[in-house]
Design an enzyme around this catalytic site. Structure first.
Site, short mmCIF file in Angstrom:
data_model
loop_
_atom_site.label_atom_id
_atom_site.label_comp_id
_atom_site.label_asym_id
_atom_site.label_seq_id
_atom_site.Cartn_x
_atom_site.Cartn_y
_atom_site.Cartn_z
N ARG A 183 9.15 -9.05 -1.74
CA ARG A 183 9.46 -10.29 -1.05
C ARG A 183 9.82 -11.38 -2.09
O ARG A 183 9.05 -11.61 -3.02
CB ARG A 183 8.19 -10.72 -0.29
CG ARG A 183 8.33 -11.83 0.68
CD ARG A 183 6.95 -12.43 0.97
NE ARG A 183 5.92 -11.46 1.33
CZ ARG A 183 5.64 -11.06 2.57
NH1 ARG A 183 6.32 -11.57 3.57
NH2 ARG A 183 4.68 -10.18 2.80
N GLY B 261 10.00 3.50 7.58
CA GLY B 261 8.68 3.82 8.12
C GLY B 261 8.02 2.61 8.76
O GLY B 261 6.96 2.74 9.37
N THR B 262 8.64 1.43 8.63
CA THR B 262 8.07 0.19 9.17
C THR B 262 7.82 0.33 10.67
O THR B 262 8.68 0.84 11.39
CB THR B 262 9.05 -0.99 8.93
OG1 THR B 262 9.47 -0.96 7.59
CG2 THR B 262 8.40 -2.32 9.27
N LYS C 26 -4.26 -3.58 9.22
CA LYS C 26 -3.06 -3.27 10.03
C LYS C 26 -2.74 -4.44 10.96
O LYS C 26 -3.63 -4.99 11.60
CB LYS C 26 -3.29 -1.98 10.83
CG LYS C 26 -2.04 -1.54 11.58
CD LYS C 26 -2.07 -0.08 11.96
CE LYS C 26 -0.82 0.30 12.75
NZ LYS C 26 0.41 0.20 11.93
N GLY D 4 2.47 2.33 15.77
CA GLY D 4 3.75 2.96 16.06
C GLY D 4 3.58 4.43 16.41
O GLY D 4 4.28 4.97 17.28
N ARG E 124 0.85 -1.21 0.00
CA ARG E 124 0.00 0.00 0.00
C ARG E 124 0.88 1.25 0.00
O ARG E 124 0.70 2.15 -0.81
CB ARG E 124 -0.91 0.00 1.24
CG ARG E 124 -2.15 -0.83 1.11
CD ARG E 124 -2.96 -0.80 2.40
NE ARG E 124 -2.25 -1.53 3.44
CZ ARG E 124 -2.45 -2.82 3.73
NH1 ARG E 124 -3.35 -3.50 3.07
NH2 ARG E 124 -1.76 -3.42 4.67
N MET E 125 1.85 1.30 0.92
CA MET E 125 2.74 2.46 0.98
C MET E 125 3.75 2.43 -0.18
O MET E 125 4.11 3.46 -0.73
CB MET E 125 3.48 2.51 2.32
CG MET E 125 2.68 3.12 3.45
SD MET E 125 2.05 4.77 3.06
CE MET E 125 3.55 5.65 2.68
N HIS F 40 -7.22 2.43 12.92
CA HIS F 40 -6.63 2.18 11.60
C HIS F 40 -7.49 1.17 10.84
O HIS F 40 -8.30 0.45 11.44
CB HIS F 40 -5.22 1.61 11.74
CG HIS F 40 -4.17 2.65 12.02
ND1 HIS F 40 -3.89 3.07 13.30
CD2 HIS F 40 -3.36 3.36 11.19
CE1 HIS F 40 -2.95 3.99 13.24
NE2 HIS F 40 -2.61 4.19 11.98
N HIS F 41 -7.22 1.07 9.54
CA HIS F 41 -7.88 0.11 8.63
C HIS F 41 -7.75 -1.34 9.13
O HIS F 41 -6.87 -1.67 9.92
CB HIS F 41 -7.26 0.24 7.24
CG HIS F 41 -5.76 0.09 7.23
ND1 HIS F 41 -5.14 -1.12 7.12
CD2 HIS F 41 -4.77 1.01 7.37
CE1 HIS F 41 -3.83 -0.96 7.15
NE2 HIS F 41 -3.58 0.33 7.32
P1 NAD Z 1 1.63 -3.63 3.05
O1 NAD Z 1 1.48 -5.00 3.62
O2 NAD Z 1 0.61 -3.15 2.07
O3 NAD Z 1 3.07 -3.48 2.35
C1 NAD Z 1 4.26 -4.08 2.80
C2 NAD Z 1 4.99 -4.59 1.56
O4 NAD Z 1 6.29 -5.04 1.93
C3 NAD Z 1 4.26 -5.80 0.94
O5 NAD Z 1 4.08 -5.58 -0.46
C4 NAD Z 1 5.22 -6.96 1.20
O6 NAD Z 1 5.19 -7.97 0.21
C5 NAD Z 1 6.57 -6.22 1.21
N1 NAD Z 1 7.65 -7.00 1.81
C6 NAD Z 1 7.60 -7.81 2.89
N2 NAD Z 1 8.80 -8.41 3.07
C7 NAD Z 1 9.61 -7.93 2.09
C8 NAD Z 1 10.97 -8.17 1.75
N3 NAD Z 1 11.73 -9.01 2.45
N4 NAD Z 1 11.50 -7.51 0.69
C9 NAD Z 1 10.73 -6.64 -0.04
N5 NAD Z 1 9.42 -6.40 0.24
C10 NAD Z 1 8.87 -7.04 1.29
O7 NAD Z 1 1.72 -2.65 4.30
P2 NAD Z 1 1.63 -1.05 4.34
O8 NAD Z 1 0.26 -0.62 4.76
O9 NAD Z 1 2.22 -0.47 3.10
O10 NAD Z 1 2.58 -0.76 5.58
C11 NAD Z 1 3.93 -1.18 5.61
C12 NAD Z 1 4.58 -0.74 6.92
O11 NAD Z 1 4.64 0.68 6.97
C13 NAD Z 1 3.81 -1.15 8.18
O12 NAD Z 1 4.74 -1.47 9.20
C14 NAD Z 1 3.02 0.09 8.55
O13 NAD Z 1 2.67 0.17 9.91
C15 NAD Z 1 4.03 1.14 8.18
N6 NAD Z 1 3.49 2.50 7.95
C16 NAD Z 1 4.24 3.53 8.43
C17 NAD Z 1 3.87 4.83 8.17
C18 NAD Z 1 4.79 5.95 8.62
O14 NAD Z 1 4.48 7.12 8.34
N7 NAD Z 1 5.90 5.65 9.25
C19 NAD Z 1 2.69 5.10 7.44
C20 NAD Z 1 1.94 4.02 6.95
C21 NAD Z 1 2.37 2.71 7.20
#
Ligand code: NAD
Length: 265
Positions: A34, A97-98, A158, A164, A11-12, A154-155
């Site tokens: 991944r 951002g994880t 999550k 976080g 998503r991000m 959140h959605h």
């Molecule tokens: P998501 O599940 O849609 O996306 C995560 C992506 O990472 C997936 O496409 C997954 O396949 C990929 N991934 C996993 N392991 C991987 C690897 N080893 N190599 C490459 N890609 C890999 O989740 P999301 O909603 O996009 O959120 C991701 C993270 O960002 C979450 O931890 C969320 O809490 C965080 N987040 C942080 C902020 C911020 O502002 N800091 C904002 C939104 C979301």
């Protein structure tokens, strides 16, 4: 500046690809997913809805960290911890951002930060980072007769709780009071909990629908209540903040930086 996106199908990740393409002076170094995932081999631009770019999604993050000036990482705690030494070895800016990192995964970021600039923030939006600063000041001004409670929604997808950002807000309130969050947090309440302890910082987690991220910090005393709220309505605010962080960190000495450093708050 060449910016890569790990987790570019997420998503991000997709939002970040679009943000890099739209940022003047930035080029997209590539994206990874991944290993074994459906997105590997597909075109990064097409996945993000921007048409063919001739950049296939890779499965080897080392190649991306070696090729980019900065890599933006919104993936999973495990993946982020595995990316950190690659950033350090390549002396590449790592913008993380994880959320939901455990102590070992946090240690991996700290180790990398000894060798390269790492920007790590649970929430990259400007508004939330202003909120962090305000919550710290409010907590310092209002004594522990004001009970601090943090409510977040959140959605439904999550995977970590509390968010976080909620923990970051708790940390800001604890800092304002000169205590460690870990000594006063109540992350879950269930059953006969007994009365609330003075000075505790409580959390409540709501999950549902497509909510991008709502956070409210409540300071509740006898006779009055102060509430301060942030609502994100688009993930774009996080992507914009992440690209801003990557640009800011480019050329900085190694270190672990926060969004408050990036924004000069
Ligand atoms: P998501 O599940 O849609 O996306 C995560 C992506 O990472 C997936 O496409 C997954 O396949 C990929 N991934 C996993 N392991 C991987 C690897 N080893 N190599 C490459 N890609 C890999 O989740 P999301 O909603 O996009 O959120 C991701 C993270 O960002 C979450 O931890 C969320 O809490 C965080 N987040 C942080 C902020 C911020 O502002 N800091 C904002 C939104 C979301």
């Amino acid at each position: 500046m060449k910016i890569g996106i790990v987790g570019c199908a997420g998503r991000m990740g997709q939002m970040l690809v679009r943000e890099v393409l739209d940022s003047e002076g930035c080029t997209l170094a590539g994206g990874t997913e991944r290993p074994g995932g459906d997105a590997v081999g597909r075109d990064v631009g097409e996945l993000a809805g921007r048409g063919f770019l001739g950049l296939p999604v890779g499965a080897d993050p080392k190649l991306l960290f070696d090729a980019a000036d900065a890599v933006i990482d919104f993936t999973s705690p495990d993946a982020t911890a595995r990316h950190a030494p690659l950033a350090a070895a390549a002396r590449c800016v790592h913008v993380v951002g994880t959320t939901g990192l455990g102590p070992d995964q946090e240690a991996a970021l700290r180790e990398a930060a000894a060798r390269t600039p790492v920007v790590w923030a649970p929430n990259m939006s400007v508004g939330v980072n202003v909120l962090f600063a305000m919550v710290e000041r409010l907590a310092a001004a209002l004594d522990p007769d004001y009970d601090v409670e943090i409510v977040e929604m959140h959605h439904r997808h999550k995977v970590d709780a509390p968010s976080g950002t909620a923990l970051g807000l708790g940390r800001a309130a604890a800092a304002g009071r000169g205590v460690r969050l870990e000594d006063v947090w109540q992350k879950v309440r269930d059953g006969h909990t007994g009365a609330r302890k003075r000075g505790d910082i409580g959390f409540a987690t709501l999950r549902g629908g497509d909510v991008v991220g709502d956070h409210t910090v409540v300071f509740a005393a006898d006779g009055e209540r102060v509430e301060i709220t942030h609502k994100a309505s688009s993930r774009q605010v996080f992507a914009k903040g992440a690209v801003r962080a990557a640009r800011w960190a480019h050329g900085k000495p190694p270190g672990l930086y926060s969004m408050r450093d990036v924004l000069g708050l």
